[in-house]
Design a protein around this motif. Structure first.
Motif, PDB file in Angstrom:
ATOM      1  N   LEU A 177       0.819  -1.214   0.000  1.00  0.00           N
ATOM      2  CA  LEU A 177       0.000   0.000   0.000  1.00  0.00           C
ATOM      3  C   LEU A 177       0.853   1.265   0.000  1.00  0.00           C
ATOM      4  N   HIS A 178       1.966   1.221   0.689  1.00  0.00           N
ATOM      5  CA  HIS A 178       2.865   2.382   0.763  1.00  0.00           C
ATOM      6  C   HIS A 178       3.371   2.777  -0.616  1.00  0.00           C
ATOM      7  N   ALA A 179       3.472   1.812  -1.512  1.00  0.00           N
ATOM      8  CA  ALA A 179       3.987   2.072  -2.856  1.00  0.00           C
ATOM      9  C   ALA A 179       2.896   2.518  -3.832  1.00  0.00           C
ATOM     10  N   THR A 180       1.638   2.563  -3.409  1.00  0.00           N
ATOM     11  CA  THR A 180       0.544   2.923  -4.321  1.00  0.00           C
ATOM     12  C   THR A 180       0.464   4.432  -4.533  1.00  0.00           C
ATOM     13  N   PRO A 181      -0.085   4.833  -5.679  1.00  0.00           N
ATOM     14  CA  PRO A 181      -0.289   6.272  -5.924  1.00  0.00           C
ATOM     15  C   PRO A 181      -1.267   6.900  -4.926  1.00  0.00           C
ATOM     16  N   GLU A 182      -2.221   6.095  -4.433  1.00  0.00           N
ATOM     17  CA  GLU A 182      -3.194   6.622  -3.472  1.00  0.00           C
ATOM     18  C   GLU A 182      -2.521   7.030  -2.159  1.00  0.00           C
ATOM     19  N   PHE A 183      -1.580   6.214  -1.702  1.00  0.00           N
ATOM     20  CA  PHE A 183      -0.856   6.531  -0.473  1.00  0.00           C
ATOM     21  C   PHE A 183      -0.011   7.784  -0.676  1.00  0.00           C
ATOM     22  N   THR A 184       0.643   7.859  -1.825  1.00  0.00           N
ATOM     23  CA  THR A 184       1.450   9.044  -2.145  1.00  0.00           C
ATOM     24  C   THR A 184       0.569  10.286  -2.191  1.00  0.00           C
ATOM     25  N   GLU A 185      -0.628  10.148  -2.766  1.00  0.00           N
ATOM     26  CA  GLU A 185      -1.561  11.275  -2.841  1.00  0.00           C
ATOM     27  C   GLU A 185      -2.024  11.697  -1.452  1.00  0.00           C
ATOM     28  N   LEU A 186      -2.291  10.730  -0.579  1.00  0.00           N
ATOM     29  CA  LEU A 186      -2.690  11.047   0.793  1.00  0.00           C
ATOM     30  C   LEU A 186      -1.602  11.846   1.488  1.00  0.00           C
ATOM     31  N   ARG A 187      -0.379  11.415   1.364  1.00  0.00           N
ATOM     32  CA  ARG A 187       0.735  12.152   1.987  1.00  0.00           C
ATOM     33  C   ARG A 187       0.893  13.543   1.382  1.00  0.00           C
ATOM     34  N   ARG A 188       0.713  13.651   0.054  1.00  0.00           N
ATOM     35  CA  ARG A 188       0.839  14.956  -0.604  1.00  0.00           C
ATOM     36  C   ARG A 188      -0.243  15.915  -0.110  1.00  0.00           C
ATOM     37  N   ARG A 189      -1.481  15.414  -0.029  1.00  0.00           N
ATOM     38  CA  ARG A 189      -2.578  16.264   0.452  1.00  0.00           C
ATOM     39  C   ARG A 189      -2.345  16.716   1.888  1.00  0.00           C
ATOM     40  N   TYR A 190      -1.910  15.801   2.715  1.00  0.00           N
ATOM     41  CA  TYR A 190      -1.636  16.131   4.120  1.00  0.00           C
ATOM     42  C   TYR A 190      -0.567  17.215   4.219  1.00  0.00           C
ATOM     43  N   ARG A 191       0.526  16.978   3.534  1.00  0.00           N
ATOM     44  CA  ARG A 191       1.637  17.949   3.592  1.00  0.00           C
ATOM     45  C   ARG A 191       1.276  19.284   2.971  1.00  0.00           C
ATOM     46  N   SER A 192       0.437  19.265   1.915  1.00  0.00           N
ATOM     47  CA  SER A 192       0.095  20.528   1.249  1.00  0.00           C
ATOM     48  C   SER A 192      -0.748  21.427   2.151  1.00  0.00           C
ATOM     49  N   PHE A 193      -1.399  20.854   3.145  1.00  0.00           N
ATOM     50  CA  PHE A 193      -2.134  21.683   4.104  1.00  0.00           C
ATOM     51  C   PHE A 193      -1.289  21.989   5.331  1.00  0.00           C
ATOM     52  N   VAL A 194      -0.702  20.963   5.906  1.00  0.00           N
ATOM     53  CA  VAL A 194      -0.040  21.101   7.206  1.00  0.00           C
ATOM     54  C   VAL A 194       1.199  21.999   7.139  1.00  0.00           C
ATOM     55  N   LEU A 195       2.033  21.821   6.135  1.00  0.00           N
ATOM     56  CA  LEU A 195       3.251  22.638   6.086  1.00  0.00           C
ATOM     57  C   LEU A 195       2.954  24.130   5.931  1.00  0.00           C
ATOM     58  N   PRO A 196       2.164  24.555   4.942  1.00  0.00           N
ATOM     59  CA  PRO A 196       1.877  25.993   4.849  1.00  0.00           C
ATOM     60  C   PRO A 196       1.128  26.538   6.068  1.00  0.00           C
ATOM     61  N   ALA A 197       0.171  25.766   6.586  1.00  0.00           N
ATOM     62  CA  ALA A 197      -0.590  26.239   7.748  1.00  0.00           C
ATOM     63  C   ALA A 197       0.314  26.375   8.966  1.00  0.00           C
ATOM     64  N   SER A 198       1.206  25.421   9.158  1.00  0.00           N
ATOM     65  CA  SER A 198       2.133  25.488  10.297  1.00  0.00           C
ATOM     66  C   SER A 198       3.083  26.663  10.160  1.00  0.00           C
ATOM     67  N   LEU A 199       3.605  26.873   8.960  1.00  0.00           N
ATOM     68  CA  LEU A 199       4.516  28.001   8.750  1.00  0.00           C
ATOM     69  C   LEU A 199       3.806  29.340   8.935  1.00  0.00           C
ATOM     70  N   ALA A 200       2.587  29.438   8.431  1.00  0.00           N
ATOM     71  CA  ALA A 200       1.833  30.688   8.588  1.00  0.00           C
ATOM     72  C   ALA A 200       1.528  30.960  10.064  1.00  0.00           C
ATOM     73  N   PHE A 201       1.114  29.913  10.791  1.00  0.00           N
ATOM     74  CA  PHE A 201       0.806  30.106  12.203  1.00  0.00           C
ATOM     75  C   PHE A 201       2.065  30.468  12.981  1.00  0.00           C
ATOM     76  N   LEU A 202       3.174  29.817  12.678  1.00  0.00           N
ATOM     77  CA  LEU A 202       4.433  30.125  13.362  1.00  0.00           C
ATOM     78  C   LEU A 202       4.874  31.559  13.075  1.00  0.00           C
ATOM     79  N   ALA A 203       4.727  31.984  11.829  1.00  0.00           N
ATOM     80  CA  ALA A 203       5.080  33.370  11.482  1.00  0.00           C
ATOM     81  C   ALA A 203       4.190  34.356  12.241  1.00  0.00           C
ATOM     82  N   TRP A 204       2.904  34.065  12.327  1.00  0.00           N
ATOM     83  CA  TRP A 204       1.966  34.916  13.059  1.00  0.00           C
ATOM     84  C   TRP A 204       2.344  34.988  14.532  1.00  0.00           C
ATOM     85  N   TYR A 205       2.683  33.840  15.126  1.00  0.00           N
ATOM     86  CA  TYR A 205       3.072  33.803  16.530  1.00  0.00           C
ATOM     87  C   TYR A 205       4.374  34.580  16.746  1.00  0.00           C
TER      88      TYR A 205
END
Length: 116
Positions: free
Chosen positions: A19-47
């Motif tokens: 499952l780790h090698a499937t495109p679906e798993f890669t897409e799940l990780r991409r979606r997660y990172r595409s939200f969490v990284l920018p949101a975390s950086l924006a919140f940290l900058a605000w703080y």
């Protein structure tokens, strides 16, 4: 002999490896990172803006807004609003973009475990 730790067992699970090698798993990780990284950086900058202004712009932060309420208090309260707002937005994002894909991957994993 000792039992393997759960994280070690997952690394050697052939169903997970597949499952780790499937495109679906890669897409799940991409979606997660595409939200969490920018949101975390924006919140940290605000703080950090709040901290920097508190340390080096005391006059500005002491500016009275209304009555005994100053800019520093407003910024401090906005930290709480931002935290809860970000949690709300993440919950909605997760429910619509992450959970359906994760649920499907979980079903695929369970099917693979049942076969294996």
């Amino acid at each position: 002999m000792t039992e393997a730790q759960p994280d070690q067992a997952a690394r050697h699970d052939p169903v997970y490896d597949t499952l780790h090698a499937t495109p679906e798993f890669t897409e799940l990780r991409r979606r997660y990172r595409s939200f969490v990284l920018p949101a975390s950086l924006a919140f940290l900058a605000w703080y950090l803006l709040y901290v920097v202004l508190s340390n080096w712009a005391g006059g500005f932060m002491a500016t009275t807004v209304v009555g005994n309420i100053n800019v520093a208090l407003v910024f401090g309260l906005l930290q709480f609003v931002t935290t809860f707002g970000l949690a709300f937005v993440y919950a909605r994002y997760s429910g619509s973009k992450l959970d359906p894909l994760a649920t499907q991957l979980e079903k695929d994993y369970e099917k693979g475990r049942a076969r294996g």
